[in-house]
Design an enzyme around this catalytic site. Structure first.
Site, short mmCIF file in Angstrom:
data_model
loop_
_atom_site.label_atom_id
_atom_site.label_comp_id
_atom_site.label_asym_id
_atom_site.label_seq_id
_atom_site.Cartn_x
_atom_site.Cartn_y
_atom_site.Cartn_z
N LYS A 74 0.84 -1.21 0.00
CA LYS A 74 0.00 0.00 0.00
C LYS A 74 0.87 1.25 0.00
O LYS A 74 1.89 1.30 0.72
CB LYS A 74 -0.91 -0.03 1.24
CG LYS A 74 -1.99 1.05 1.27
CD LYS A 74 -2.87 0.88 2.51
CE LYS A 74 -4.03 1.86 2.56
NZ LYS A 74 -4.88 1.69 3.76
N SER A 149 -9.82 1.58 2.61
CA SER A 149 -8.95 2.36 1.75
C SER A 149 -7.88 1.55 1.03
O SER A 149 -7.30 2.03 0.06
CB SER A 149 -8.28 3.45 2.58
OG SER A 149 -7.42 2.87 3.56
N SER A 173 -9.90 -0.73 6.89
CA SER A 173 -9.32 -0.63 5.54
C SER A 173 -8.59 -1.85 5.01
O SER A 173 -8.24 -1.87 3.84
CB SER A 173 -8.39 0.57 5.47
OG SER A 173 -9.15 1.73 5.27
N1 GLN Z 1 -13.24 4.03 6.07
C1 GLN Z 1 -12.65 4.51 7.28
C2 GLN Z 1 -12.28 5.96 7.10
O1 GLN Z 1 -12.60 6.49 6.11
C3 GLN Z 1 -11.47 3.66 7.67
C4 GLN Z 1 -10.26 3.92 6.85
C5 GLN Z 1 -9.08 3.08 7.26
O2 GLN Z 1 -9.21 2.08 7.93
N2 GLN Z 1 -7.91 3.56 6.86
O3 GLN Z 1 -11.69 6.55 7.92
#
Ligand code: GLN
Length: 478
Positions: A74, A149, A173
């Site tokens: 990532k 994400s 994510s």
């Molecule tokens: N969807 C969540 C957010 O927008 C979690 C994102 C994540 O785990 N990086 O913050």
């Protein structure tokens, strides 16, 4: 997809050690596969050097189960000498001078990094659509989102572009995109994998973890990247995650809890049906299912959207056009910073910085941030209570299957509610894993298992048993 992409990472590792394959031919087969889903932002340089090093570890007989196996990373994990953008324009030209600890660990074990994968900007999102670069598509249906994400990493593994990947999980994510792409994603206990070199979003929630096509692949990769690190003050003084007992034990007599709050009508009927039929299969194996209630789950998303932006607003203060990234022109220091941050951060990131700054400001701190931390404590205590006499807590991973790209753009609340089932694990630091449990309307459904702090090995063993008993392995239609 090539024949190699049908194999698990652990199978590829075994074939490399048996000399049925060479590291170079494996790496080239994945590196040259066409990226039709837009999984990658940047490809690795030095593929040949990495292959040579890995091959020599294998030839000397000192490799591990994953030596020579490719991995996608990532793009919020720092890679020395290789662009690390966090899918943001503000880091468009940022080349870290150092490696994240997890990268050093991959290197030491001879895993071959294929490159950096797409994400929501600074990991803020659940669809990979807030990336400043491009959208990533779900290998199951190119019109749909892979989730986020870590959508690029999940799409890479699901789409046969890499046998393994690393992601980060702040509110879901890793697990949510794993669920939407039909693969396995594991968030270890907070502190078991070093965060050193992970570009911080919400430091008390962030955790790096693996994606793979099986629980075994995830466990093997978790073993490579975990362990105490003196460069991370929140790193736990523990040994790396062990896989010795992964394939032992049985499901008979295990106690698994189902919180009523995670089985209400917030999930799609098709998702609930797939998870329920998995639960029935587990019951037939002698698993004892207990219904529980943890009322704080209902306010998990609200609480998260106070704590995470608060920490983000502080962490992202360093991106000011002076220390990192491009700098836009302005009249005097304040205007330079305002121009740079105003134009180079995307709207989702800007809105979180504004919310975070607000909830931390004098006069509002007690009403929002402090209250949210108290709720977090109560919710965590609720989970701990249940885990005192249960092996794990089971739920859907995501309330929905993969949704159409763009369909939630105008509904930020719906997008945020996608993390309803995953947020509690981050709040309490618990390890949690998502594995495929079936299809709904032809799209993958993920099942989440969550265990107590530091029970990563037990959780992986349980997930392995569940995976075996369900016998579900999903491959996207060609
Ligand atoms: N969807 C969540 C957010 O927008 C979690 C994102 C994540 O785990 N990086 O913050």
């Amino acid at each position: 997809m090539s024949a190699l992409s049908q194999l698990s990472a652990t199978e590829i590792g075994a074939k490399l050690r048996a000399r049925e394959l060479s590291v170079k031919e494996v790496a080239e087969s994945f590196a040259t596969a066409e990226d039709r889903v837009g999984a990658f932002i940047t490809r690795s340089k030095e593929l040949d050097e990495q292959c040579l090093r890995a091959q020599s570890l294998i030839d000397e007989g000192v490799g591990g189960p994953l030596t020579g196996v490719p991995v996608a990373v990532k793009d919020n994990i720092s890679t020395r000498g290789l662009l690390t953008t966090c899918a943001s324009k503000i880091l468009a030209n940022y080349i870290p001078p150092y490696n994240a600890t997890v990268m050093d660990k991959l290197e030491a074990q001879g895993l071959v990094s294929l490159g950096k994968t797409n994400l929501d900007e600074f990991a803020m999102g659940a669809s990979t659509e807030t990336s400043a670069y491009h959208v990533t598509r779900n290998p199951w249906d190119f019109e749909r989102s892979p989730g986020g994400s870590s959508g690029g990493s999940a799409a890479a593994v699901s789409g046969g572009l890499s046998p393994l990947a690393l992601g980060s999980d702040t509110g879901g994510s890793i697990r949510q995109p794993a669920a939407l792409c039909g693969i396995v994603g594991f968030k270890p206990t907070y502190g078991r994998v070093s965060r050193f070199g992970l570009v911080a979003f919400a430091s008390s929630l962030d955790q790096i973890g693996p994606f793979g096509k099986s629980v075994e692949d995830c466990a093997n990769l978790a073993a490579v990247i975990s362990g105490h690190d003196k460069h991370d003050a929140t790193s736990l003084p523990r040994d790396p995650i062990s896989t010795i007992n992964l394939k032992s034990g049985s499901l008979k007599g295990r106690r698994i809890a189902l919180p009523v709050e995670l089985f209400d009508d917030s999930a799609e009927p098709g998702v609930l049906a797939a998870v329920t039929s998995a639960i029935d299969a587990l019951k037939r194996e002698g698993v004892e299912i207990v219904q529980v209630s943890i009322p704080e789950i209902k306010v998990g998303v609200t609480t998260y959207y106070i704590i995470a932006p608060a920490e983000a607003s502080s962490n992202l203060a360093r991106f000011d056009g002076v220390r990192f990234g491009p700098r836009l022109e302005g009249d005097g220091h304040v205007n330079v910073v305002a121009e740079t941050r105003g134009r180079l951060f995307g709207s989702e990131v800007r809105s979180r910085i504004v919310v975070g700054t607000y909830v931390l400001s004098a006069g509002y701190y007690d009403a929002y941030y402090l209250r949210a931390q108290q709720v977090r404590g109560k919710m965590t205590a609720g989970f701990e209570d249940v885990l005192k006499d249960c092996d794990a807590i089971l739920s859907p991973t995501s309330p929905v299957v993969a949704f159409k790209i763009g369909s939630l753009k105008d509904d930020p609340l719906a997008l945020k509610l996608l993390d309803y089932c995953t947020i509690p694990a981050n709040m309490g630091g618990f390890p949690a894993i998502s594995l495929p449990c079936g299809l709904s309307e032809g799209l993958p459904v993920g099942l989440q298992l969550l265990s107590g702090i530091d029970h990563d090995e037990d959780l992986l063993q349980l997930a392995f048993l569940v995976e075996q008993s369900l016998g579900i392995k999903l491959t996207p239609p060609q």
